[in-house]
Each structure stands twice: as structure tokens, then as C-alpha cells.
Design a protein around this motif. Structure first.
Motif, PDB file in Angstrom:
ATOM      1  N   ILE A   9     -79.039 -57.601  22.689  1.00  0.00           N
ATOM      2  CA  ILE A   9     -80.246 -58.360  22.982  1.00  0.00           C
ATOM      3  C   ILE A   9     -80.599 -59.211  21.776  1.00  0.00           C
ATOM      4  O   ILE A   9     -80.203 -58.914  20.650  1.00  0.00           O
ATOM      5  CB  ILE A   9     -81.425 -57.444  23.372  1.00  0.00           C
ATOM      6  N   HIS A  11     -83.678 -62.288  20.114  1.00  0.00           N
ATOM      7  CA  HIS A  11     -85.049 -62.754  20.109  1.00  0.00           C
ATOM      8  C   HIS A  11     -85.069 -64.226  19.715  1.00  0.00           C
ATOM      9  O   HIS A  11     -84.434 -64.606  18.733  1.00  0.00           O
ATOM     10  CB  HIS A  11     -85.843 -61.918  19.093  1.00  0.00           C
ATOM     11  N   THR A  28     -79.372 -60.255  26.983  1.00  0.00           N
ATOM     12  CA  THR A  28     -80.785 -60.448  27.265  1.00  0.00           C
ATOM     13  C   THR A  28     -81.436 -61.075  26.046  1.00  0.00           C
ATOM     14  O   THR A  28     -81.198 -60.649  24.926  1.00  0.00           O
ATOM     15  CB  THR A  28     -81.469 -59.104  27.588  1.00  0.00           C
ATOM     16  N   MET A  30     -85.163 -62.147  24.411  1.00  0.00           N
ATOM     17  CA  MET A  30     -86.613 -62.028  24.473  1.00  0.00           C
ATOM     18  C   MET A  30     -87.216 -63.301  23.899  1.00  0.00           C
ATOM     19  O   MET A  30     -86.866 -63.703  22.800  1.00  0.00           O
ATOM     20  CB  MET A  30     -87.087 -60.805  23.702  1.00  0.00           C
ATOM     21  N   SER A  32     -90.586 -65.494  22.784  1.00  0.00           N
ATOM     22  CA  SER A  32     -91.982 -65.382  22.379  1.00  0.00           C
ATOM     23  C   SER A  32     -92.377 -66.621  21.599  1.00  0.00           C
ATOM     24  O   SER A  32     -91.509 -67.375  21.166  1.00  0.00           O
ATOM     25  CB  SER A  32     -92.192 -64.137  21.530  1.00  0.00           C
ATOM     26  N   ALA A  55     -87.076 -69.863  31.899  1.00  0.00           N
ATOM     27  CA  ALA A  55     -86.284 -68.737  32.399  1.00  0.00           C
ATOM     28  C   ALA A  55     -85.444 -69.138  33.602  1.00  0.00           C
ATOM     29  O   ALA A  55     -84.343 -68.618  33.802  1.00  0.00           O
ATOM     30  CB  ALA A  55     -87.207 -67.583  32.764  1.00  0.00           C
ATOM     31  N   ASN A  61     -80.417 -63.445  30.951  1.00  0.00           N
ATOM     32  CA  ASN A  61     -81.632 -62.723  31.302  1.00  0.00           C
ATOM     33  C   ASN A  61     -82.685 -63.002  30.229  1.00  0.00           C
ATOM     34  O   ASN A  61     -82.408 -62.900  29.049  1.00  0.00           O
ATOM     35  CB  ASN A  61     -81.374 -61.230  31.393  1.00  0.00           C
ATOM     36  N   CYS A  63     -86.649 -62.168  28.822  1.00  0.00           N
ATOM     37  CA  CYS A  63     -87.802 -61.289  28.834  1.00  0.00           C
ATOM     38  C   CYS A  63     -88.927 -61.941  28.047  1.00  0.00           C
ATOM     39  O   CYS A  63     -88.680 -62.570  27.034  1.00  0.00           O
ATOM     40  CB  CYS A  63     -87.479 -59.950  28.189  1.00  0.00           C
ATOM     41  N   LEU A  65     -91.978 -61.736  25.554  1.00  0.00           N
ATOM     42  CA  LEU A  65     -92.362 -60.853  24.453  1.00  0.00           C
ATOM     43  C   LEU A  65     -93.611 -61.424  23.814  1.00  0.00           C
ATOM     44  O   LEU A  65     -93.543 -62.357  23.026  1.00  0.00           O
ATOM     45  CB  LEU A  65     -91.228 -60.758  23.436  1.00  0.00           C
TER      46      LEU A  65
END
Length: 66
Positions: A9, A11, A28, A30, A32, A55, A61, A63, A65
């Protein structure tokens, strides 16, 4: 020895960091900041509609955050 059950994953804060994470083969990512907080100004945050558009267009994928 290579583990097969690892999920990588990452960020990201912007598209450039997203590109770097795709080069690192992250499954994946994340993304933010999604909402306003003291650390990020109002022009640097993503809102829910903008997050949904990002997205939808990105292939991995995503996510949310914070």
C-alpha cells in the motif's frame, strides 16, 4: 524468500506521488487530505466529489485518508 500474501500500500497527496506509487507497484493507494484540518489549507484539500472523480479515473484501489 518472497512472500506471496503481501499487499503493498502507498500514500499520496497529489498525482505525482500517485505516479511514483504506481511505479512501486502499490495495490492500494491512500489519498489525503480529504477534509479540512489545521495542517492543510482549504485550497489543498480534496472534497468528496473531487475524490470520487480521481478514484474513478485511476486504475488502482483508492482509499480516503483523512
Amino acid at each position: 524468500m518472497k512472500r506471496k500474501n503481501f499487499k503493498i500500500i502507498g500514500h499520496a497527496h497529489n498525482q505525482f506521488e500517485y505516479y511514483i506509487k504506481t511505479l512501486q507497484h502499490c495495490e492500494t493507494i491512500m489519498l489525503s487530505p480529504l477534509f479540512y484540518n489545521k495542517k492543510y489549507s482549504k485550497n489543498k484539500i480534496l472534497n468528496i466529489p473531487k475524490f470520487n472523480l480521481i478514484a474513478k479515473n485511476w486504475k488502482t484501489n483508492i482509499c480516503a485518508l483523512g
